[in-house]
Design an enzyme around this catalytic site. Structure first.
Site, PDB file in Angstrom:
ATOM      1  N   ALA A 153      10.280  15.320  -3.738  1.00 29.65           N
ATOM      2  CA  ALA A 153      10.176  16.774  -3.822  1.00 29.65           C
ATOM      3  C   ALA A 153      11.219  17.311  -4.793  1.00 29.65           C
ATOM      4  O   ALA A 153      11.016  18.342  -5.451  1.00 29.65           O
ATOM      5  CB  ALA A 153      10.370  17.384  -2.433  1.00 29.65           C
ATOM      6  N   CYS A 203      17.270  11.159  -4.166  1.00 30.54           N
ATOM      7  CA  CYS A 203      17.006  10.478  -2.922  1.00 30.54           C
ATOM      8  C   CYS A 203      18.278  10.491  -2.079  1.00 30.54           C
ATOM      9  O   CYS A 203      19.199   9.714  -2.340  1.00 30.54           O
ATOM     10  CB  CYS A 203      16.597   9.047  -3.263  1.00 30.54           C
ATOM     11  SG  CYS A 203      15.744   8.263  -1.940  1.00 30.54           S
ATOM     12  N   CYS A 260       9.456   8.820  -2.198  1.00 29.45           N
ATOM     13  CA  CYS A 260      10.820   8.668  -1.684  1.00 29.45           C
ATOM     14  C   CYS A 260      11.167   7.200  -1.388  1.00 29.45           C
ATOM     15  O   CYS A 260      11.159   6.765  -0.234  1.00 29.45           O
ATOM     16  CB  CYS A 260      11.076   9.516  -0.456  1.00 29.45           C
ATOM     17  SG  CYS A 260      12.860   9.627  -0.180  1.00 29.45           S
TER      18      CYS A 260
HETATM   19  P1  FAD Z   1       2.286  16.578  -1.233  1.00 32.35           P
HETATM   20  O1  FAD Z   1       3.435  17.460  -0.879  1.00 32.35           O
HETATM   21  O2  FAD Z   1       2.023  15.383  -0.395  1.00 32.35           O
HETATM   22  O3  FAD Z   1       0.995  17.512  -1.297  1.00 32.35           O
HETATM   23  C1  FAD Z   1      -0.277  17.061  -1.716  1.00 32.35           C
HETATM   24  C2  FAD Z   1      -1.294  18.102  -1.246  1.00 32.35           C
HETATM   25  O4  FAD Z   1      -2.562  17.830  -1.859  1.00 32.35           O
HETATM   26  C3  FAD Z   1      -1.503  18.078   0.264  1.00 32.35           C
HETATM   27  O5  FAD Z   1      -1.339  19.386   0.780  1.00 32.35           O
HETATM   28  C4  FAD Z   1      -2.933  17.572   0.418  1.00 32.35           C
HETATM   29  O6  FAD Z   1      -3.590  18.118   1.547  1.00 32.35           O
HETATM   30  C5  FAD Z   1      -3.564  18.035  -0.894  1.00 32.35           C
HETATM   31  N1  FAD Z   1      -4.750  17.240  -1.279  1.00 32.35           N
HETATM   32  C6  FAD Z   1      -4.932  15.909  -1.125  1.00 32.35           C
HETATM   33  N2  FAD Z   1      -6.156  15.561  -1.563  1.00 32.35           N
HETATM   34  C7  FAD Z   1      -6.738  16.703  -2.021  1.00 32.35           C
HETATM   35  C8  FAD Z   1      -8.013  16.986  -2.582  1.00 32.35           C
HETATM   36  N3  FAD Z   1      -8.943  16.028  -2.744  1.00 32.35           N
HETATM   37  N4  FAD Z   1      -8.285  18.269  -2.941  1.00 32.35           N
HETATM   38  C9  FAD Z   1      -7.353  19.241  -2.770  1.00 32.35           C
HETATM   39  N5  FAD Z   1      -6.131  19.026  -2.222  1.00 32.35           N
HETATM   40  C10 FAD Z   1      -5.842  17.771  -1.858  1.00 32.35           C
HETATM   41  N6  FAD Z   1      11.466  13.926  -1.359  1.00 32.35           N
HETATM   42  C11 FAD Z   1      12.738  14.339  -1.659  1.00 32.35           C
HETATM   43  O7  FAD Z   1      12.932  15.022  -2.641  1.00 32.35           O
HETATM   44  N7  FAD Z   1      13.793  14.008  -0.854  1.00 32.35           N
HETATM   45  C12 FAD Z   1      13.639  13.298   0.273  1.00 32.35           C
HETATM   46  O8  FAD Z   1      14.606  13.046   0.979  1.00 32.35           O
HETATM   47  C13 FAD Z   1      12.326  12.863   0.632  1.00 32.35           C
HETATM   48  N8  FAD Z   1      12.120  12.159   1.758  1.00 32.35           N
HETATM   49  C14 FAD Z   1      10.850  11.832   2.149  1.00 32.35           C
HETATM   50  C15 FAD Z   1      10.661  11.190   3.351  1.00 32.35           C
HETATM   51  C16 FAD Z   1       9.384  10.887   3.797  1.00 32.35           C
HETATM   52  C17 FAD Z   1       9.227  10.178   5.115  1.00 32.35           C
HETATM   53  C18 FAD Z   1       8.267  11.264   3.020  1.00 32.35           C
HETATM   54  C19 FAD Z   1       6.860  10.980   3.506  1.00 32.35           C
HETATM   55  C20 FAD Z   1       8.442  11.896   1.794  1.00 32.35           C
HETATM   56  C21 FAD Z   1       9.730  12.189   1.335  1.00 32.35           C
HETATM   57  N9  FAD Z   1       9.962  12.822   0.109  1.00 32.35           N
HETATM   58  C22 FAD Z   1      11.241  13.213  -0.232  1.00 32.35           C
HETATM   59  C23 FAD Z   1       8.869  12.942  -0.883  1.00 32.35           C
HETATM   60  C24 FAD Z   1       8.238  14.336  -0.999  1.00 32.35           C
HETATM   61  O9  FAD Z   1       7.831  14.816   0.248  1.00 32.35           O
HETATM   62  C25 FAD Z   1       7.061  14.267  -1.963  1.00 32.35           C
HETATM   63  O10 FAD Z   1       7.483  13.681  -3.176  1.00 32.35           O
HETATM   64  C26 FAD Z   1       6.489  15.648  -2.263  1.00 32.35           C
HETATM   65  O11 FAD Z   1       5.952  16.222  -1.096  1.00 32.35           O
HETATM   66  C27 FAD Z   1       5.428  15.558  -3.358  1.00 32.35           C
HETATM   67  O12 FAD Z   1       4.746  16.761  -3.513  1.00 32.35           O
HETATM   68  P2  FAD Z   1       3.183  16.776  -3.935  1.00 32.35           P
HETATM   69  O13 FAD Z   1       2.787  18.214  -3.954  1.00 32.35           O
HETATM   70  O14 FAD Z   1       2.968  15.937  -5.127  1.00 32.35           O
HETATM   71  O15 FAD Z   1       2.455  16.026  -2.733  1.00 32.35           O
END
Ligand code: FAD
Length: 407
Positions: free
Chosen positions: A304, A337, A162
């Protein structure tokens, strides 16, 4: 004999859970396991709103158990290494799991340690970050209590998840200070390691209006390298050399890197992230491996919202792979965003690969390049609901996969 599953998903975050649900929607009896060590699952886009005093932190978090799709095997461990030549993943307890198809979705790693002194400084002396569940409420506490002084908001080099979040925290803080009549007594600085305010030019004019309205000092090419919490000093690397600034409040967005176990594996590209084709999301060397979410090596905005579009693409192409067919669905790089420029108004950036604008709504309803109240309603009321009840449940609203030839 190692345990074996038809589909093995690494990570139960936004991407892992959404992909599992999209797969089950298409084939309800599919044998899927998710490797995920955490007890809880967070709606991270809500943390900006927590830092702005709009949401309570607890509203953004649920138990992992409650978001695991029915029928999925939850392996409550971390993955520690990949052996794709043997279709195998090794877990932290030393055991192995094999698969017919693998989905890599462990997110991005927040590298707090890359800024000297930062880890120890967080959560006290005015040092905060909306990038941690436990610290976002402290942002709001600081914003409410600050009546004068200097507030610095930082942005590290790309990639970060983000990319608008560093600014969102700043605008919401300024809005509160303006409404409570103290903004004139607070010097606000945005210190951004990058060279532009926002990566897609179409949104910059609307954002610059707010930079001017709040009288924010914009320092581009300024990268946070050290924090002295008790002394309330932050040091930045700039083209002109190192600069140390006093602060009363410091909102830090940490440097972000690929998870180490992924970067060290044969699945990583040069960047350390999963080396997938940016349209089909299939690995460029291992046909039965797919990657999405923040851990993906595609050049899209890590959000997300991007995951909402990617998960159905992976589901379609992975099921075709299991039937020995080529990928059919394509991802166009969509990411979104919602920039919270003031309480009640948002500049809704929606774009794909190469900065191509990809608005979800007709311009007469939402013009993403202008601050609008309707976009705020979307962020505050609609999108959290869509996340928990649609995206994580395989209901692909505004996310139907496109044909790959169209991407
Ligand atoms: P995550 O949701 O971070 O999940 C990764 C998962 O993998 C976690 O559960 C973790 O525990 C697990 N994991 C890590 N290592 C391992 C391992 N070795 N083995 C097994 N599991 C593991 N997005 C938007 O669309 N709009 C917004 O307005 C927005 N604002 C944001 C604001 C903030 C402050 C933040 C921090 C993020 C924001 N985002 C936003 C971004 C969004 O949250 C992420 O892009 C999204 O969560 C990505 O999903 P993901 O599953 O790739 O990662």
């Amino acid at each position: 004999m190692p345990a074996s599953h038809t589909v093995l998903i690494i990570g139960g975050g936004a991407a892992g859970i959404a992909t599992a649900s999209s797969l089950l929607k298409r084939r309800s009896d599919l044998d899927i396991a998710i490797v995920e060590p955490a007890d809880t699952h967070s709606y991270q886009p809500g943390w900006t709103m927590v830092g702005g005093g709009i949401f309570k932190a607890e509203e953004t978090r649920r138990t992992m158990e409650s978001v695991m799709p029915a029928g999925v095997t939850w392996i409550k461990q971390s993955a520690v290494s990949f052996q794709p030549d043997r279709n195998q993943v090794t877990l932290e307890d030393g055991s192995a799991v094999t698969y017919d198809a693998l989905v890599v979705a462990p997110g991005i790693r927040l590298a707090w340690e890359k800024v000297d002194g930062l880890e120890d400084a967080l959560g006290k002396n005015g040092v905060t970050s909306n990038y941690r569940y436990d610290l976002a409420p402290y942002t709001w506490e600081l914003v409410r209590s600050l009546k004068s002084g200097r507030a610095i908001f930082t942005q590290p080099p790309m990639p970060i998840k983000c990319a608008g979040a560093p600014q969102k925290a700043m605008y919401l803080s300024c809005d509160h200070w303006m409404r409570s009549g103290v903004l004139d007594n607070i010097d606000v600085e945005f210190r951004n390691a990058g060279g532009v305010l926002f990566g897609v030019a179409a949104y910059v004019p609307a954002l610059m209006d707010y930079v001017e309205k709040y009288d924010i000092a914009l320092e581009l090419g300024s990268n946070l390298i050290a924090v002295d919490g008790s002394g309330q000093k932050a040091t930045f690397a700039t083209e002109a050399g190192e600069v140390t600034c006093d602060f009363d409040m410091l909102h830090v967005v940490p440097p972000q890197v690929a998870p180490q176990f992924l970067a060290d594996s044969p699945l990583a590209g040069e960047s350390g992230f999963t080396d997938v084709d940016q349209h089909t999301l299939r690995h460029v060397r291992y046909d039965n491996v797919f990657g999405l979410g923040d851990a993906g090596g595609m050049p899209n905005a890590k959000t997300a919202a991007a995951v909402r579009k990617q998960a159905p693409v992976v589901a379609v192409n992975l099921l075709r792979q299991l039937g020995d067919k080529n990928p059919k669905a394509g991802y166009d790089g969509y990411g979104s965003c919602p920039l919270t420029v003031e309480r009640g108004k948002i500049v809704l950036a929606e774009f794909g690969y190469d900065g191509k604008l990809l608005p979800s709504f007709p311009k007469w309803l939402i013009n993403g390049t202008r601050p609008q109240h309707l976009s705020w309603i979307l962020k505050a009321d609609v999108l959290p609901w869509v996340y928990w009840n649609a995206m994580l449940k395989g209901r692909e609203w505004l996310a139907s996969p496109k044909d790959k030839s169209a991407s």
